[in-house]
Write a protein that holds these residues in place. Structure first.
Motif, mmCIF file in Angstrom:
data_model
loop_
_atom_site.group_PDB
_atom_site.id
_atom_site.type_symbol
_atom_site.label_atom_id
_atom_site.label_comp_id
_atom_site.label_asym_id
_atom_site.label_seq_id
_atom_site.Cartn_x
_atom_site.Cartn_y
_atom_site.Cartn_z
ATOM 1 N N GLY A 103 -6.194 -9.551 -10.478
ATOM 2 C CA GLY A 103 -4.771 -9.308 -10.303
ATOM 3 C C GLY A 103 -4.127 -10.297 -9.360
ATOM 4 O O GLY A 103 -4.670 -11.368 -9.067
ATOM 5 N N ASP A 104 -2.950 -9.903 -8.869
ATOM 6 C CA ASP A 104 -2.177 -10.750 -7.968
ATOM 7 C C ASP A 104 -2.106 -10.102 -6.592
ATOM 8 O O ASP A 104 -3.052 -9.468 -6.152
ATOM 9 N N THR B 4 -2.924 -6.356 -6.212
ATOM 10 C CA THR B 4 -4.358 -6.069 -6.179
ATOM 11 C C THR B 4 -4.986 -6.566 -4.887
ATOM 12 O O THR B 4 -5.817 -5.881 -4.278
ATOM 13 N N GLY C 128 -8.136 -10.206 -6.666
ATOM 14 C CA GLY C 128 -6.700 -10.420 -6.634
ATOM 15 C C GLY C 128 -6.351 -11.672 -5.853
ATOM 16 O O GLY C 128 -6.913 -11.935 -4.795
ATOM 17 N N THR D 78 -0.234 -14.634 -15.064
ATOM 18 C CA THR D 78 -1.217 -14.402 -16.125
ATOM 19 C C THR D 78 -1.968 -15.688 -16.450
ATOM 20 O O THR D 78 -3.154 -15.638 -16.798
ATOM 21 N N ALA E 165 -4.545 -6.473 -13.832
ATOM 22 C CA ALA E 165 -3.217 -6.083 -13.340
ATOM 23 C C ALA E 165 -2.437 -7.348 -13.019
ATOM 24 O O ALA E 165 -2.308 -7.753 -11.855
ATOM 25 N N LEU E 166 -1.935 -7.989 -14.051
ATOM 26 C CA LEU E 166 -1.214 -9.252 -13.911
ATOM 27 C C LEU E 166 0.094 -9.214 -14.703
ATOM 28 O O LEU E 166 0.208 -8.480 -15.674
ATOM 29 N N PHE F 104 1.694 -0.475 -12.790
ATOM 30 C CA PHE F 104 1.099 -0.407 -11.457
ATOM 31 C C PHE F 104 1.988 0.390 -10.510
ATOM 32 O O PHE F 104 1.503 1.227 -9.736
#
Length: 227
Positions: free
Chosen positions: A43-44, A47, A79, A85, A106-107, A177
């Motif tokens: 994720g980013d 996350t 993350g 993405t 989770a992106l 999210f």
């Protein structure tokens, strides 16, 4: 002790050693497989835990949730703050090392902040899921919802990416999210109580709400990885 008696005891001892050896050969793989599975959270900053001390971040709180619910799985924080993405696609192959059993994706939040094409975001996410499929890694895909400032058509195209990919690839799916926070009351109030001052990242209390909502799906992901 006679030589016959000694020989009988020696033969009995050798037979016992062979039986014990067979038992250990059978049991050792079971002991090895008893190690907790590892779930990578790709994720980013959401996350990664931006703005929070380590124990208050998403992966740490999710780990605590799993431990409290007797889910034997270890969350690996994959993350990267600011990641899109495209960034996730560029690193998914080396994130899914041989010791990773499942993945949370989770992106998309930074794609939205930059107004990137929904088609591009879809292609990148599909590429991530392709890598997971090739490695036989089950996935929990966490969706994102676009704001309305890019227009209704953009929002409709972007919002459709996640449920459609989840269906196409047979992944587990969570709608959003931050959706658990939007569900608890007016956003103006949530901003004050569950978000950091930037209005983008949840605070520790907000993460706790998110984890309580997502935790059961992660537990389901762990079950799927055991199949």
């Amino acid at each position: 002790m006679t030589s016959d008696t000694y020989g009988a005891l020696a033969r009995l001892g050798n037979r016992f050693s062979r039986i014990l050896g067979h038992i250990l050969l059978i049991a050792l793989p079971a002991f090895a497989s008893a190690e907790p599975m590892r779930i990578a959270a790709l994720g980013d900053s959401l996350t990664q835990g931006y703005g929070l001390v380590q124990q208050e971040g998403f992966t740490a709180q999710l780990q605590n949730w799993l431990d409290a619910h007797d889910v034997e799985a270890t969350i690996v924080n994959a993350g990267v703050s600011g990641d899109t993405t495209a960034g996730g696609l560029s690193r998914v192959a080396w994130t899914l090392t041989s010791d990773i059993d499942a993945m949370i994706v989770a992106l998309g939040g930074n794609d939205l902040l930059r107004g990137l094409s929904p088609d591009l975001s879809r292609a990148n996410l599909a590429g991530i899921l392709d890598v997971a499929k090739e490695k036989n890694i089950p996935v929990l895909l966490i969706g994102m919802q676009a704001p309305g400032n890019f227009g209704a058509e953009y929002k409709a195209q972007f919002d459709a990416i996640y449920p459609e990919l989840a269906q196409d690839y047979g992944t587990l799916y969570v709608e959003g999210f931050l959706k658990p926070l939007t569900d608890i009351g007016p956003w103006e109030q949530v901003l004050k109580t569950h978000m950091q001052p930037d209005g983008i990242h949840p605070n520790a209390a907000g993460v706790a709400v998110i984890v309580d909502a997502i935790g059961p799906k992660v537990a389901e992901l762990a079950e799927r990885a055991q199949e």
